[in-house]
Design an enzyme around this catalytic site. Sequence first.
Site, mmCIF file in Angstrom:
data_model
loop_
_atom_site.group_PDB
_atom_site.id
_atom_site.type_symbol
_atom_site.label_atom_id
_atom_site.label_comp_id
_atom_site.label_asym_id
_atom_site.label_seq_id
_atom_site.Cartn_x
_atom_site.Cartn_y
_atom_site.Cartn_z
ATOM 1 N N LEU A 136 11.190 -20.695 -3.892
ATOM 2 C CA LEU A 136 10.171 -19.794 -3.331
ATOM 3 C C LEU A 136 8.805 -20.010 -3.988
ATOM 4 C CD1 LEU A 136 9.352 -17.184 -1.698
ATOM 5 C CD2 LEU A 136 10.042 -15.893 -3.735
ATOM 6 N N HIS A 155 2.386 3.146 -9.062
ATOM 7 C CA HIS A 155 2.245 1.698 -9.312
ATOM 8 C C HIS A 155 3.451 1.180 -10.085
ATOM 9 C CE1 HIS A 155 -1.628 1.952 -7.572
ATOM 10 N NE2 HIS A 155 -2.221 2.548 -8.589
ATOM 11 N N ASP A 188 0.835 -1.195 0.000
ATOM 12 C CA ASP A 188 0.000 0.000 0.000
ATOM 13 C C ASP A 188 0.874 1.250 0.000
ATOM 14 O OD1 ASP A 188 -2.321 1.425 -0.051
ATOM 15 O OD2 ASP A 188 -2.773 1.186 2.078
HETATM 16 C C1 IPE Z 1 -1.087 0.253 -4.019
HETATM 17 O O1 IPE Z 1 -1.210 1.426 -3.332
HETATM 18 C C2 IPE Z 1 -2.242 -0.691 -3.908
HETATM 19 C C3 IPE Z 1 -2.692 -1.327 -5.176
HETATM 20 C C4 IPE Z 1 -3.961 -1.532 -5.425
HETATM 21 C C5 IPE Z 1 -1.742 -1.781 -6.187
HETATM 22 P P1 IPE Z 1 -2.422 2.456 -3.425
HETATM 23 O O2 IPE Z 1 -2.771 2.713 -4.845
HETATM 24 O O3 IPE Z 1 -3.533 1.979 -2.558
HETATM 25 O O4 IPE Z 1 -1.738 3.742 -2.787
HETATM 26 P P2 IPE Z 1 -2.406 4.869 -1.875
HETATM 27 O O5 IPE Z 1 -3.048 4.160 -0.711
HETATM 28 O O6 IPE Z 1 -3.383 5.610 -2.710
HETATM 29 O O7 IPE Z 1 -1.237 5.693 -1.453
HETATM 30 MG MG MG Z 2 -4.098 2.384 -0.626
#
Ligand code: IPE
Ligand code: MG
Length: 243
Positions: free
Chosen positions: A113, A19, A2
């Site tokens: 892994l 992303h 996140d």
């Molecule tokens: C990545 O972070 C989560 C995914 C769905 C890939 P976010 O996109 O939730 O990032 P924030 O929370 O807006 O900072």
């Molecule tokens: Mg998020």
Amino acid sequence: MDGNGRWARNRLLPRTAGHMAGVGSVRKAVEWCARKGVKALTLFAFSSENWRRPEQEVSVLMGLFLSTLEKETRKLHENNVRLRVIGDRTAFAPELQARIAAAEKLTAGNDGLNLVIAANYGGRWDIAQAARRLAERVQGGGIRAEDINPDLFQSELCLADLPEPDLFIRTGGERRISNFLLWQLAYTELYFTATLWPDFDEQELERAIDDYAGRQRRFGHTSEQVEAWAQSAGSVSQRPLRT
Ligand code: IPE
Ligand code: MG
């Protein structure tokens, strides 16, 4: 994983740049785990709720999933990584579904892994699909309703063949599970860090594991029991049963 969006916003970049940067952290985490002999790493890449995001962001995430699989599968295979995807993949584009199936097939015989990507995954979905399969087995006459117990239930969940997670890490500062592996996390140690996912590197991972290593896991026993047992056995392989 996140914090991609906030990482990008801090740099006045579009969320999707976060992303893209996050893929670098995925690569680092996978390499580190493969190198250190971690048995299984499950990454929550896309939840069943993430479809609610703007269409353009969803489409970038799907594109990144596809291009990363295309770029990385061979290297994963060379490094003895077994890849699999959990979640309802029927919602993905046919090309992505085919790519996932091919990567799983290529790496199915690897015993390094276990890399699991949770995509269109939800813990409640996982539990519901296990319940549905058990109901079908009862209907088919294979089992009786009274045979259903936690062990049998667990056998129909995603990741049934892998050990339960020892450590859960959530980056980005929120302190919740957000419908990740709900059943499987029953005894898992939880670790939360404010570090945003694109900034999560090997040092951060080692910090989380050091924190984990300092904890005492009791699985319902008393600390006196666990300490006495640790002194006599001195090995984590003699862990008390999870009851
Ligand atoms: C990545 O972070 C989560 C995914 C769905 C890939 P976010 O996109 O939730 O990032 P924030 O929370 O807006 O900072
Ligand atoms: Mg998020």
